[in-house]
Design a protein around this motif. Structure first.
Motif, PDB file in Angstrom:
ATOM      1  N   LEU A   1       0.888  -1.022   0.149  1.00  0.00           N
ATOM      2  CA  LEU A   1       0.109   0.116  -0.041  1.00  0.00           C
ATOM      3  C   LEU A   1       0.771   1.198   0.051  1.00  0.00           C
ATOM      4  CD1 LEU A   1      -2.800  -1.131   2.717  1.00  0.00           C
ATOM      5  CD2 LEU A   1      -2.831  -1.606   0.192  1.00  0.00           C
ATOM      6  N   GLN A   2       0.176   2.224  -0.436  1.00  0.00           N
ATOM      7  CA  GLN A   2       0.894   3.735  -0.106  1.00  0.00           C
ATOM      8  C   GLN A   2       0.832   4.031   1.340  1.00  0.00           C
ATOM      9  OE1 GLN A   2       2.316   4.799  -2.755  1.00  0.00           O
ATOM     10  NE2 GLN A   2       1.402   4.263  -4.824  1.00  0.00           N
ATOM     11  N   LYS A   3       0.092   3.497   2.155  1.00  0.00           N
ATOM     12  CA  LYS A   3      -0.209   3.964   3.395  1.00  0.00           C
ATOM     13  C   LYS A   3       0.262   2.690   4.548  1.00  0.00           C
ATOM     14  CE  LYS A   3      -2.504   8.022   2.942  1.00  0.00           C
ATOM     15  NZ  LYS A   3      -2.426   9.295   3.643  1.00  0.00           N
ATOM     16  N   GLU A   4       0.139   2.921   5.804  1.00  0.00           N
ATOM     17  CA  GLU A   4       0.313   1.947   6.836  1.00  0.00           C
ATOM     18  C   GLU A   4      -0.754   0.912   6.678  1.00  0.00           C
ATOM     19  OE1 GLU A   4       2.699   1.838   9.466  1.00  0.00           O
ATOM     20  OE2 GLU A   4       3.747   3.169   8.058  1.00  0.00           O
ATOM     21  N   ALA A   5      -0.485  -0.274   6.866  1.00  0.00           N
ATOM     22  CA  ALA A   5      -1.364  -1.364   6.315  1.00  0.00           C
ATOM     23  C   ALA A   5      -1.904  -2.068   7.882  1.00  0.00           C
ATOM     24  CB  ALA A   5      -0.444  -2.592   5.838  1.00  0.00           C
ATOM     25  N   MET A   6      -1.545  -1.520   8.938  1.00  0.00           N
ATOM     26  CA  MET A   6      -2.059  -1.970   9.988  1.00  0.00           C
ATOM     27  C   MET A   6      -3.576  -2.036  10.257  1.00  0.00           C
ATOM     28  SD  MET A   6      -1.625  -4.284  12.549  1.00  0.00           S
ATOM     29  CE  MET A   6       0.160  -4.603  12.967  1.00  0.00           C
ATOM     30  N   PRO A   7      -4.075  -0.766   9.886  1.00  0.00           N
ATOM     31  CA  PRO A   7      -5.534  -0.410  10.256  1.00  0.00           C
ATOM     32  C   PRO A   7      -6.304  -1.207   9.331  1.00  0.00           C
ATOM     33  CG  PRO A   7      -4.400   1.794   9.773  1.00  0.00           C
ATOM     34  CD  PRO A   7      -3.227   0.393   9.850  1.00  0.00           C
ATOM     35  N   VAL A   8      -5.523  -1.649   8.317  1.00  0.00           N
ATOM     36  CA  VAL A   8      -6.523  -2.611   7.110  1.00  0.00           C
ATOM     37  C   VAL A   8      -6.324  -4.020   7.958  1.00  0.00           C
ATOM     38  CG1 VAL A   8      -6.501  -3.884   4.949  1.00  0.00           C
ATOM     39  CG2 VAL A   8      -5.817  -1.243   5.245  1.00  0.00           C
ATOM     40  N   ILE A   9      -5.523  -4.317   8.520  1.00  0.00           N
ATOM     41  CA  ILE A   9      -5.426  -5.592   9.082  1.00  0.00           C
ATOM     42  C   ILE A   9      -6.800  -5.881  10.210  1.00  0.00           C
ATOM     43  CG2 ILE A   9      -3.988  -7.310  10.732  1.00  0.00           C
ATOM     44  CD1 ILE A   9      -3.208  -7.271   7.698  1.00  0.00           C
ATOM     45  N   HIS A  10      -6.560  -4.640  11.072  1.00  0.00           N
ATOM     46  CA  HIS A  10      -7.596  -4.552  12.058  1.00  0.00           C
ATOM     47  C   HIS A  10      -8.995  -4.451  11.540  1.00  0.00           C
ATOM     48  CE1 HIS A  10      -5.061  -4.312  15.488  1.00  0.00           C
ATOM     49  NE2 HIS A  10      -4.288  -2.977  14.972  1.00  0.00           N
ATOM     50  N   ALA A  11      -9.260  -3.804  10.537  1.00  0.00           N
ATOM     51  CA  ALA A  11     -10.636  -3.791   9.751  1.00  0.00           C
ATOM     52  C   ALA A  11     -11.176  -4.979   9.284  1.00  0.00           C
ATOM     53  CB  ALA A  11     -10.587  -2.623   8.598  1.00  0.00           C
TER      54      ALA A  11
ATOM     55  N   ARG B   1     -10.365  -7.927  10.154  1.00  0.00           N
ATOM     56  CA  ARG B   1     -10.596  -8.820  11.385  1.00  0.00           C
ATOM     57  C   ARG B   1     -12.182  -8.489  11.869  1.00  0.00           C
ATOM     58  NH1 ARG B   1      -7.329  -7.065  14.990  1.00  0.00           N
ATOM     59  NH2 ARG B   1      -8.646  -6.136  16.466  1.00  0.00           N
ATOM     60  N   GLU B   2     -12.561  -7.322  11.867  1.00  0.00           N
ATOM     61  CA  GLU B   2     -13.754  -6.863  12.298  1.00  0.00           C
ATOM     62  C   GLU B   2     -14.729  -7.382  11.151  1.00  0.00           C
ATOM     63  OE1 GLU B   2     -14.801  -5.384  15.026  1.00  0.00           O
ATOM     64  OE2 GLU B   2     -12.878  -5.617  15.746  1.00  0.00           O
ATOM     65  N   GLU B   3     -14.308  -7.437   9.898  1.00  0.00           N
ATOM     66  CA  GLU B   3     -15.302  -8.037   8.952  1.00  0.00           C
ATOM     67  C   GLU B   3     -15.066  -9.680   8.751  1.00  0.00           C
ATOM     68  OE1 GLU B   3     -17.324  -6.602   6.692  1.00  0.00           O
ATOM     69  OE2 GLU B   3     -16.857  -4.442   7.800  1.00  0.00           O
ATOM     70  N   GLY B   4     -14.031 -10.103   9.653  1.00  0.00           N
ATOM     71  CA  GLY B   4     -14.093 -11.571   9.677  1.00  0.00           C
ATOM     72  C   GLY B   4     -13.115 -12.330   8.793  1.00  0.00           C
TER      73      GLY B   4
ATOM     74  N   ILE C   1     -11.376 -11.609  -1.504  1.00  0.00           N
ATOM     75  CA  ILE C   1     -10.973 -10.604  -2.539  1.00  0.00           C
ATOM     76  C   ILE C   1     -12.150  -9.400  -2.154  1.00  0.00           C
ATOM     77  CG2 ILE C   1     -11.278  -9.630  -4.722  1.00  0.00           C
ATOM     78  CD1 ILE C   1      -9.947 -12.751  -5.355  1.00  0.00           C
ATOM     79  N   GLN C   2     -13.313  -9.925  -2.163  1.00  0.00           N
ATOM     80  CA  GLN C   2     -14.586  -8.746  -2.005  1.00  0.00           C
ATOM     81  C   GLN C   2     -14.143  -8.140  -0.595  1.00  0.00           C
ATOM     82  OE1 GLN C   2     -18.224 -11.143  -2.286  1.00  0.00           O
ATOM     83  NE2 GLN C   2     -17.750 -11.660  -4.427  1.00  0.00           N
ATOM     84  N   THR C   3     -13.813  -8.838   0.457  1.00  0.00           N
ATOM     85  CA  THR C   3     -13.940  -8.112   1.579  1.00  0.00           C
ATOM     86  C   THR C   3     -12.462  -7.127   1.471  1.00  0.00           C
ATOM     87  OG1 THR C   3     -14.595 -10.087   2.843  1.00  0.00           O
ATOM     88  CG2 THR C   3     -13.307  -8.708   4.156  1.00  0.00           C
ATOM     89  N   LEU C   4     -11.514  -7.762   1.083  1.00  0.00           N
ATOM     90  CA  LEU C   4     -10.253  -6.681   0.860  1.00  0.00           C
ATOM     91  C   LEU C   4     -10.581  -5.404   0.204  1.00  0.00           C
ATOM     92  CD1 LEU C   4      -7.166  -8.878   0.219  1.00  0.00           C
ATOM     93  CD2 LEU C   4      -7.327  -6.927   1.707  1.00  0.00           C
ATOM     94  N   SER C   5     -11.414  -5.819  -0.843  1.00  0.00           N
ATOM     95  CA  SER C   5     -11.606  -4.475  -1.664  1.00  0.00           C
ATOM     96  C   SER C   5     -12.612  -3.614  -0.871  1.00  0.00           C
ATOM     97  CB  SER C   5     -12.556  -4.738  -3.070  1.00  0.00           C
ATOM     98  OG  SER C   5     -12.770  -3.797  -3.851  1.00  0.00           O
TER      99      SER C   5
END
Length: 386
Positions: free
Chosen positions: A326-336, A338-341, A369-373
């Motif tokens: 990513l162009q940004k820090e990825a940890m917030p995505v990892i947390h999000a 997890r919230e999405e299962g 893929i859908q969840t990531l997007s």
């Protein structure tokens, strides 16, 4: 807490798992694209491995390596059968496998220097930490072993300029895992092997994360015309049972004669049972072909789905080992996620690493893929789509 705080743990307690699904203590299910960090290559509690372990549990758990262990010999034969290698030393982890590789290379050649690469990761023991080309792993532990030198990864010219006849080995990952899921180029890897031959050094390939089918071959080096002297393995080798292995050519056998190296637990009956059941399933041509096909699908679909997002810099990897930079820090995505299962893990501050079980289904990949997007679009609303 009685534990040392060596891990930044997520607020998640997993209590059960089956296949690609794990369940937490609140009853919530997750699609697991971490697999214990490339460990559960057949998913959680694969029936064949669980059955083999249960059978062994009812017979014998542990005996010393001073006694004959036919199941360990069988595991060694299975492990070397699809390779150019001849002998196996079983241990308990990837770090121990790499320790054995470093020791045997130095003893066999009579030289001390080992060449590794920047951003590499080879373990956390003192020798393997010294071999690792990442300062954050080494910081605070004082003077490292002085016999390691780090070159830039994927830099063919830097390798070709090596002229030190005191090099015992060059140690390389075919895909740098902890370093960001960075695949080595064919030209670079071929240059590494060629330089080993020029210097009379051994070629050590660290397959701790990339091995046991993770890239669609038994070992990732087999995608290239490489002929390693030593290969280290662990992670997926026992489907979650702790086991590691160093594979080596026949010429090295006398270097590890009786008493020269050893381990109490390595390759014990339980470990051997897990290895045999795991390899019987994974080291199968049709299974591996399917892994390669699924890996191509996953990478292509991720690329197509995420390409419109400005925050995504690159999708890379091979087989079931994918990095999304990513162009940004990825940890917030990892947390999000997890919230999405969905569970994923980092490979550096800006890289999302996906390591699904090798037998993941197409439906599960599509769902991921859908969840990531969805999560990436929600997390980076301030970045307009391309």
């Amino acid at each position: 807490m009685s534990l040392f705080p060596t891990y930044n743990r997520f607020p998640l307690t997993l209590v059960s798992g089956s296949g690609t699904t794990v369940t937490d203590d609140q009853g919530k299910d997750y699609l697991d694209f971490v697999s214990g960090i490339a460990v559960c290559n057949l998913g959680h509690r694969p029936e064949e491995v669980q059955s083999a372990l249960q059978k062994q549990l009812d017979q014998l758990w542990h005996v010393s390596n001073l006694y004959q262990l036919p199941s360990q010999e069988e595991a060694a034969e299975r492990l070397v059968e699809p390779t150019n290698l001849d002998h196996v030393f079983f241990c308990n982890s990837g770090a121990e496998a790499n320790e054995a590789a470093i020791k045997i290379a130095r003893k066999y050649t009579g030289k001390e220097k080992i060449i590794t690469f920047k951003q590499s990761f080879h373990g956390r023991t003192f020798a393997t930490m010294s071999a690792t080309g990442q300062e954050k792993i080494q910081k605070g532990f004082g003077a490292l072993l002085p016999t390691f030198e780090y070159l830039p990864y994927n830099d063919k010219e830097a390798v070709e300029q090596l002229g030190d006849d005191q090099v015992a080995a060059i140690m390389v990952e075919v895909i740098q895992g902890e370093g960001g899921v960075v695949p080595g180029t064919a030209e670079f890897l071929e240059a590494v092997e060629s330089k080993c031959r020029d210097l009379g050094a051994l070629l050590i390939i660290d397959e701790v994360q990339t091995g046991i089918g993770r890239t669609g071959k038994p070992f990732a080096y087999q995608h290239f015309n490489l002929d390693p002297d030593i290969v280290s393995s662990a992670k997926g080798l026992g489907s979650g049972f702790p086991v590691g292995a160093m594979l080596g050519k026949a010429k090295l056998a006398e270097t590890f004669s009786a008493g020269s190296h050893g381990t109490t637990f390595g390759g014990n009956p339980l470990a051997a049972a897990a290895v045999n059941a795991t390899l019987e399933k994974i080291f199968n041509d049709s299974f591996l072909s399917e892994v390669e096909e699924k890996g191509q699908y996953l990478k292509e679909e991720l690329t197509n789905s995420l390409k419109p997002l400005n925050v995504v810099k690159e999708v890379r990897g091979r087989g079931m080992m994918i990095g999304i930079e990513l162009q940004k820090e990825a940890m917030p995505v990892i947390h999000a996620l997890r919230e999405e299962g969905m569970l994923a893990v980092l490979a550096g501050p800006q890289v999302i690493r996906l390591l699904p079980p090798l037998n993941v289904t197409y439906d599960e990949m599509s769902s991921a893929i859908q969840t990531l997007s969805k999560v990436l679009q929600e997390q980076f609303k301030d970045l307009q789509n391309a």
